[in-house]
Design an enzyme around this catalytic site. Structure first.
Site, PDB file in Angstrom:
ATOM      1  CB  SER A 127      -0.972  -0.052   1.188  1.00  0.00           C
ATOM      2  OG  SER A 127      -2.013   0.873   1.034  1.00  0.00           O
ATOM      3  CG  ASP A 282      -5.750  -2.913  -4.596  1.00  0.00           C
ATOM      4  OD1 ASP A 282      -6.565  -2.029  -4.249  1.00  0.00           O
ATOM      5  OD2 ASP A 282      -4.608  -3.014  -4.098  1.00  0.00           O
ATOM      6  CG  HIS A 311      -5.562  -2.208  -0.611  1.00  0.00           C
ATOM      7  ND1 HIS A 311      -4.522  -1.923  -1.467  1.00  0.00           N
ATOM      8  CD2 HIS A 311      -5.244  -1.618   0.573  1.00  0.00           C
ATOM      9  CE1 HIS A 311      -3.625  -1.185  -0.837  1.00  0.00           C
ATOM     10  NE2 HIS A 311      -4.032  -0.986   0.403  1.00  0.00           N
TER      11      HIS A 311
END
Length: 335
Positions: A127, A282, A311
């Protein structure tokens, strides 16, 4: 026990100076005599060093018996210099804007000044940790040998910026927020932000298949309250969240000094071998976005993490995804 590296008067890209700035970090393993076994593994949005430990362990790619793994906490996460722990006048709502470049420059000082490390076999992260991974490769191309950003991007897309506007709006709409000068937690805003996040963190298929039950939640509402609201109410500070949100929203390796906003040129400057791993579903960082980035990096491979966890394929929540990422890191480190 995490340690803090004193940055002193740390000048940010914005021109503001964080006086008495600190970078809090944790290490795993022992630095080799030649200092050639160090890996940097930055944290993610609101995450802390212990939240990265799922990918570190005996027999794994990030094995402390072999590597010296440094996990630096992002500026704004509540451990490193943040709105919640900085004295006036840069406290709370006055905390200055921090960029990905700022984070990596602080980490570079830790790595070089404190540890005396001159090269890094690998930088990796999930991330916003992936964003910092890209930034390391652009900021210090001669130092970084390999990168493995997963479920993250080299620049934040417009669609991703729109999602973050929803989180920001929810946090700041609570009357208790008081423009960032709150005296008690704006819990209503934090709960609302959690609900916004819930629609993006996992994929549509994750919800269709009711995979939240695998995480121990008995119903959709139980998941929304127990997982998402619980996550945001777990001693996370609203100003800290907004500081990191700004960093994320404005992330772009093209803003590195010397590139004048040219993201393609910044990516083309990367000398590291890159293994880029987006999650198949995602919603923040779809594979198509990272395929674009890979086109512009001289030695890069796109390897999509299959499955429906979206994600959170990179969060350590699903053993299959963890095994996929670990195997890819093992392969990359063997090259």
């Amino acid at each position: 026990m995490a340690t803090s590296f004193e940055l002193g008067d740390f000048v940010l890209q914005s021109g503001a100076t964080l006086r008495g700035a600190q970078l809090t970090y944790e290490t795993y393993g022992i630095l080799a005599p030649d200092k050639g076994n160090a890996i940097v593994y930055p944290t993610w949005y609101s995450g802390r060093h212990q939240d990265n430990e799922w990918l570190i362990g005996d027999g794994m790619a990030l094995d402390p018996a072999r590597y010296f793994i440094i996990v630096p906490n992002m500026l704004g996460n509540g451990l490193s210099s943040s709105p919640s722990n900085t004295p006036p006048p840069y406290d709370r709502a006055r905390f200055p804007h921090v960029t990905m470049y700022d984070n990596v420059e602080a980490q570079h000082r830790l790595v070089t000044e404190h540890f005396g490390i001159e090269r890094l076999p690998l930088v990796t992260g999930w991330s916003m940790g992936a964003g910092q991974t890209y930034q390391w490769a652009v900021s210090h191309p001669e130092m970084v040998e390999r990168i493995a950003p997963f479920c993250g991007s080299s620049r934040t897309s417009y669609h991703n910026q729109v999602f973050l506007e929803g989180v920001k709006a929810a946090l700041t709409a609570d009357a208790a927020f008081e423009g960032g000068w709150y005296t008690s937690k704006p819990n209503r805003g934090l709960r609302a932000a959690a609900r916004v996040y819930a629609g993006w963190g996992f994929s549509q298929a994750f919800y269709w298949d009711r995979l939240y039950e695998k995480l121990g939640y008995s119903s959709l509402e139980d998941f929304l309250v127990g997982f998402w609201e619980g996550f945001f109410l777990d001693d996370r500070d609203a100003n800290n969240l907004l500081t990191m949100l700004w960093t994320w929203q404005n992330a772009d390796v093209g803003r590195t000094p010397g590139f004048d906003g040219d993201t393609k040129a910044a990516l083309a400057s990367i000398k590291a071998r890159a293994l880029v791993m987006p999650g198949e579903k995602d919603l923040y960082f779809p594979p198509e976005d990272e395929a674009w980035a890979v086109q512009h990096i001289p030695e890069a491979e796109l390897r999509v993490i299959p499955g429906v966890w979206g994600h959170f394929a990179g969060h350590g929540s699903n053993p299959e995804d963890t095994a996929f990422i670990d195997a890819a890191l093992t392969e990359l480190l063997a090259r």
